[in-house]
Design an enzyme around this catalytic site. Structure first.
Site, mmCIF file in Angstrom:
data_model
loop_
_atom_site.group_PDB
_atom_site.id
_atom_site.type_symbol
_atom_site.label_atom_id
_atom_site.label_comp_id
_atom_site.label_asym_id
_atom_site.label_seq_id
_atom_site.Cartn_x
_atom_site.Cartn_y
_atom_site.Cartn_z
ATOM 1 N N THR A 1 -13.816 -24.634 -38.521
ATOM 2 C CA THR A 1 -13.116 -24.881 -37.265
ATOM 3 C C THR A 1 -13.039 -23.643 -36.380
ATOM 4 O OG1 THR A 1 -11.760 -26.531 -38.417
ATOM 5 C CG2 THR A 1 -10.978 -25.774 -36.267
ATOM 6 N N SER B 1 -7.436 -12.336 -33.262
ATOM 7 C CA SER B 1 -6.075 -11.947 -33.647
ATOM 8 C C SER B 1 -6.090 -10.511 -34.123
ATOM 9 C CB SER B 1 -5.562 -12.851 -34.773
ATOM 10 O OG SER B 1 -4.421 -12.298 -35.399
ATOM 11 N N ASP C 1 -13.810 -32.297 -32.260
ATOM 12 C CA ASP C 1 -13.340 -31.865 -33.577
ATOM 13 C C ASP C 1 -14.284 -30.760 -34.037
ATOM 14 O OD1 ASP C 1 -12.633 -31.435 -36.179
ATOM 15 O OD2 ASP C 1 -12.842 -33.517 -36.839
ATOM 16 N N GLY D 1 -3.501 -22.540 -25.586
ATOM 17 C CA GLY D 1 -4.657 -23.155 -24.940
ATOM 18 C C GLY D 1 -4.242 -24.017 -23.764
ATOM 19 N N GLY E 1 -8.862 -26.633 -27.672
ATOM 20 C CA GLY E 1 -7.534 -26.565 -28.281
ATOM 21 C C GLY E 1 -6.423 -26.483 -27.261
ATOM 22 N N SER F 1 -3.550 -28.583 -26.869
ATOM 23 C CA SER F 1 -2.362 -29.399 -27.120
ATOM 24 C C SER F 1 -1.145 -28.792 -26.439
ATOM 25 C CB SER F 1 -2.091 -29.509 -28.625
ATOM 26 O OG SER F 1 -3.120 -30.208 -29.272
ATOM 27 N N ASN G 1 -10.642 -21.280 -27.939
ATOM 28 C CA ASN G 1 -9.250 -21.028 -28.278
ATOM 29 C C ASN G 1 -8.798 -21.768 -29.531
ATOM 30 O OD1 ASN G 1 -6.197 -20.523 -27.529
ATOM 31 N ND2 ASN G 1 -6.419 -22.747 -27.725
ATOM 32 N N TYR H 1 -10.604 -18.723 -52.941
ATOM 33 C CA TYR H 1 -10.011 -19.082 -51.649
ATOM 34 C C TYR H 1 -8.527 -18.754 -51.558
ATOM 35 C CZ TYR H 1 -8.555 -21.865 -47.615
ATOM 36 O OH TYR H 1 -8.033 -22.269 -46.417
#
Length: 324
Positions: A134, A167, A86, A40, A33, A35, A113, A188
């Site tokens: 993910t 977190s 992915d 990250g 991760g 970007s 990350n 959910y």
């Protein structure tokens, strides 16, 4: 007289990397991760100044290329290896891991990350809820498949590390074991799935450290409140506005009870977890503000029974068993 480094809320990733540059030198590190404008990327950027090799990942090859170019522009001598990954797809995870496993270099540090935050209910191609796939299942499988690479870097004086970016939300979440393999859309919620994922990150770090019996040291951490794309989601905005963290303009509230960090400050704790030598005797620790903060782990997430249960269920779901 030398003094032990001390870190704080304001410490930046650059500060930590400079402090531990001798520990970073010669290391091969993989960061998921990466970007631009994320923690990250900042983690990879500061590590690349000293490391032997930094593998950066992303599911979008064009964005991954931008990250590589940005690091190389600043640090021409940096050895960067871009890897398309992915984490929501077991097939993609297996392909990416196989690519790394064909390389001759060992892997000293794996930093999990990447994360999917506050997304609508959707099943992955593997039949799992996207956010947990993910943030937990994908990284778990990736770590398992790269374990031989990590173990190959171990020496009498060095223990490889796995870092799970969790977190402070872990303190408010608990894994719903009944819906891990069979997601329930009726139960959910975006926030609920996020809390479960962050709980799983902590439990996994604790159990990985336990099961490896000193061969791999794993850590989890809270990077801080950082204004990233996760706060552009309307549901997330409403929640954080109700808590005073975001103002009416949807921007960070300077008077928030939860103070905001910059991206450089937010990446600091990750770098500390990856390289602070003082952590070697504290495998499984949880960090905040670049220091050990085990007292902040929710009792549920420090319960060894829960850690073992999550591990066993996860291995069954991914169809892979860890070996050390």
């Amino acid at each position: 007289m030398s003094t032990e480094p001390t870190f704080s809320f304001a410490t930046t990733a650059e500060d930590v990397a400079t402090t531990f540059r001798d520990e970073i030198k010669g290391k091969n590190v993989l960061v998921t991760g990466t970007s631009l404008n994320g923690i990250g990327f900042e983690t990879a950027r500061v590590i690349a100044k000293y490391a032997n090799l930094v593998i950066i990942t992303g599911y979008n090859s064009e964005r991954l290329k931008l990250s590589e170019e940005a690091i190389k522009k600043e640090i021409p001598e940096a050895n960067i290896y871009p890897l398309v990954l992915d984490l929501s797809s077991f097939a993609s995870v297996r392909k990416a891991a196989a690519e790394i496993n064909t390389q001759p270099e060992p892997l000293h540090v794996l930093i999990n990350n990447a994360a999917s935050l506050w997304v609508d209910f959707k099943l992955t191609e593997d039949g799992l809820e996207t956010q947990l796939a993910t943030d937990h299942f994908g990284p778990f499988l990736f770590t398992k498949l790269l374990a031989p690479k990590l173990l190959a870097s171990g020496t009498p004086t060095y223990t490889p590390r796995v870092v799970n970016v969790s977190s402070v939300a872990q303190a408010h979440g608990a894994v719903d074991f009944d819906t891990l393999a069979t997601p329930n859309q009726a139960k959910y919620s975006k926030r609920g799935a996020y809390l479960q994922a962050k709980s799983a990150n902590v439990l996994t770090a604790i159990e990985l450290s336990k099961r490896s019996k000193g061969k791999i040291n794993a850590y989890s951490l809270h990077p801080g409140m950082i204004f990233t794309n996760a706060f552009q989601n309307e549901e997330a905005i409403a929640i954080w506005q109700s808590r005073g963290a975001l103002g009416p303009d949807k921007k960070p509230n300077p008077a928030s009870a939860h103070p905001w960090k910059t991206i450089p400050q937010g990446a600091a704790t990750t770098v500390a977890a990856a390289f602070d030598p003082r952590l070697s005797s504290q495998a499984g620790a949880y960090l905040d503000d670049s220091t050990v903060a085990n007292h902040l782990i929710a009792p549920y997430n420090s319960d060894p029974v829960n850690a073992e249960k999550l591990w066993n269920i996860t291995e069954k779901i991914i169809g892979e068993t860890f070996t050390f």
